[in-house]
Write a protein that holds these residues in place. Structure first.
Motif, PDB file in Angstrom:
ATOM      1  N   SER A  37      49.276 -20.543  33.121  1.00  0.00           N
ATOM      2  CA  SER A  37      50.653 -20.798  33.549  1.00  0.00           C
ATOM      3  C   SER A  37      51.685 -20.227  32.588  1.00  0.00           C
ATOM      4  N   ARG A  73      56.316 -23.498  41.061  1.00  0.00           N
ATOM      5  CA  ARG A  73      55.445 -23.188  39.940  1.00  0.00           C
ATOM      6  C   ARG A  73      53.988 -23.211  40.388  1.00  0.00           C
ATOM      7  N   VAL A  74      53.186 -22.338  39.808  1.00  0.00           N
ATOM      8  CA  VAL A  74      51.787 -22.282  40.212  1.00  0.00           C
ATOM      9  C   VAL A  74      51.068 -23.572  39.856  1.00  0.00           C
ATOM     10  N   THR A  75      51.577 -24.307  38.889  1.00  0.00           N
ATOM     11  CA  THR A  75      50.936 -25.555  38.530  1.00  0.00           C
ATOM     12  C   THR A  75      51.233 -26.649  39.546  1.00  0.00           C
ATOM     13  N   TYR A  91      44.383 -16.777  51.423  1.00  0.00           N
ATOM     14  CA  TYR A  91      43.145 -16.566  50.670  1.00  0.00           C
ATOM     15  C   TYR A  91      42.029 -16.226  51.647  1.00  0.00           C
ATOM     16  N   ILE A 116      44.143 -21.657  35.442  1.00  0.00           N
ATOM     17  CA  ILE A 116      45.437 -21.005  35.590  1.00  0.00           C
ATOM     18  C   ILE A 116      46.006 -20.704  34.215  1.00  0.00           C
ATOM     19  N   TYR A 140      45.694 -24.557  32.308  1.00  0.00           N
ATOM     20  CA  TYR A 140      45.822 -25.591  33.333  1.00  0.00           C
ATOM     21  C   TYR A 140      44.626 -25.476  34.251  1.00  0.00           C
ATOM     22  N   ILE A 192      45.676 -17.615  39.324  1.00  0.00           N
ATOM     23  CA  ILE A 192      44.686 -18.676  39.536  1.00  0.00           C
ATOM     24  C   ILE A 192      43.333 -18.033  39.782  1.00  0.00           C
ATOM     25  N   PHE A 201      39.576 -19.104  40.953  1.00  0.00           N
ATOM     26  CA  PHE A 201      38.800 -20.198  41.537  1.00  0.00           C
ATOM     27  C   PHE A 201      37.318 -20.010  41.227  1.00  0.00           C
ATOM     28  N   ASP A 254      50.428 -16.701  35.577  1.00  0.00           N
ATOM     29  CA  ASP A 254      50.250 -17.689  36.645  1.00  0.00           C
ATOM     30  C   ASP A 254      49.084 -17.378  37.572  1.00  0.00           C
ATOM     31  N   GLY A 293      34.382 -17.479  44.804  1.00  0.00           N
ATOM     32  CA  GLY A 293      35.549 -18.348  44.820  1.00  0.00           C
ATOM     33  C   GLY A 293      36.623 -17.804  45.747  1.00  0.00           C
ATOM     34  N   LEU A 294      37.605 -18.619  46.040  1.00  0.00           N
ATOM     35  CA  LEU A 294      38.737 -18.171  46.835  1.00  0.00           C
ATOM     36  C   LEU A 294      39.402 -16.973  46.165  1.00  0.00           C
ATOM     37  N   ARG A 295      39.785 -16.001  46.993  1.00  0.00           N
ATOM     38  CA  ARG A 295      40.477 -14.831  46.456  1.00  0.00           C
ATOM     39  C   ARG A 295      41.809 -14.671  47.183  1.00  0.00           C
ATOM     40  N   GLN A 349      48.749 -26.964  45.477  1.00  0.00           N
ATOM     41  CA  GLN A 349      48.696 -26.171  46.699  1.00  0.00           C
ATOM     42  C   GLN A 349      48.022 -26.998  47.785  1.00  0.00           C
ATOM     43  N   ARG A 357      45.762 -30.463  31.804  1.00  0.00           N
ATOM     44  CA  ARG A 357      46.340 -29.395  30.998  1.00  0.00           C
ATOM     45  C   ARG A 357      45.512 -29.209  29.740  1.00  0.00           C
TER      46      ARG A 357
END
Lengths: 115, 113
Positions: B95, A99-101, A35, B93, B32, B101, B103, B99, A42-44, A104, B51
Motif C-alpha cells: 500500500s 484506497r486499495v486497503t 479479475y 498488498i 497489508y 494486490i 492473490f 498498491d 490466484g486472481l489476476r 473489495q 497490517r
C-alpha cells in the motif's frame, strides 16, 4: 442492497465471437475491478476503474476492453474470444475512499467457456 | 468455483477441531494482508486483514498471524463448522508503493463430519 451483481452467470462462446460481461454495484463505490480466476492460480487483475469515465490496465489486459460510462456499472468486453480466455471472471468494487486497503466486495462470478 | 478448487491443496479437518491454513507471501515490501473465503460457485469474501506492524489479529472465531521474518501468514479458524468448507486464499498488498494486490492460489478446507 444487492451488492455486486454480474450478468450472465454462464456463457459458452465459439472462438472469434464477441461478448460483454456486465457488472453492477449499488454501494456507490468509486473503484471497480475485473479479475479472472484460473485453476491453480490466484486472481489476476484484468482492468480496473477509479471512477466514472476512467479505466486502467491491470496485470492481464490483452484481449479485453472495459468501459465505465456509469458509476454503478463496469463492462468487460471480449472482441474476439480465444480458448485461452476460458475462465471464471469476477467483478469487485471497493469503498468510496478508493484506497486499495479498503475492502473489495466481489460479485458471484461469470463462468465463460470458449470453444 | 469448483474447477478452481480441483487444483488446490486440501486440508481436511474434523468438525469442531481448529483449522490452520498457511500462506507464504512473496514480497518483503508488502505491508497489508487479507484473507478471503470463497465458497463453491461464489465470489471471494473478506474475512480478516492485518497490517505489517502487527503480529496477530483476532476476529470472530478467526485469528491471523503474521511472521514477517519468514514471510508467512496463517489463518486459524476455531471450532471449525460445516459452513467453513471453502477455498481460503491470502492477498498481499504494497500500500505504500504501488498498491498492487497479489492473490495467493488458495487452500481448500474440507470439514469431516
Amino acid at each position: 442492497n444487492a451488492g455486486v451483481t454480474q450478468t450472465p452467470k454462464f456463457r459458452v462462446l465459439k472462438t472469434g465471437q464477441s461478448m460483454t460481461l456486465l457488472c453492477a454495484q449499488d454501494m456507490n463505490h468509486e473503484y471497480m475491478y475485473w479479475y479472472r480466476q484460473d485453476p491453480g492460480m490466484g486472481l489476476r487483475l484484468i482492468h480496473y476503474s477509479v471512477g466514472e469515465g476512467t479505466t486502467a490496465k491491470g496485470e492481464v489486459p490483452d484481449g479485453y476492453n472495459v468501459s465505465r460510462l456509469k458509476k454503478q456499472n463496469f463492462l468487460l468486453g471480449l472482441e474476439s474470444a480465444a480458448p485461452s480466455q476460458t475462465s471464471v471472471y469476477f467483478c469487485a468494487s471497493s469503498t468510496p475512499t478508493g484506497r486499495v486497503t479498503d475492502t473489495q466486495y466481489f460479485g458471484p462470478g461469470t463462468r465463460l467457456t470458449v470453444l | 468455483g469448483e474447477s478452481v478448487g480441483l487444483h488446490l491443496p486440501t486440508l481436511s479437518v474434523q468438525e469442531g477441531d481448529n483449522s490452520i491454513i498457511n500462506c507464504a507471501y512473496s514480497n518483503s515490501a508488502s505491508d497489508y494482508f487479507i484473507w478471503y473465503k470463497q465458497e463453491s460457485g461464489k465470489g471471494p469474501q473478506f474475512i480478516i486483514d492485518i497490517r505489517s506492524n502487527m503480529d496477530k489479529r483476532q476476529g470472530q472465531r478467526v485469528t491471523v498471524l503474521l511472521n514477517k521474518t519468514v514471510k508467512h501468514l496463517s489463518l486459524q479458524i476455531a471450532a471449525t463448522q460445516p459452513g467453513d468448507s471453502a477455498v481460503y486464499f491470502c492477498a498481499e498488498i504494497r500500500s505504500n508503493r504501488d498498491d498492487k494486490i497479489i492473490f495467493g492460489k488458495g487452500t481448500r478446507l474440507h470439514i469431516l463430519p
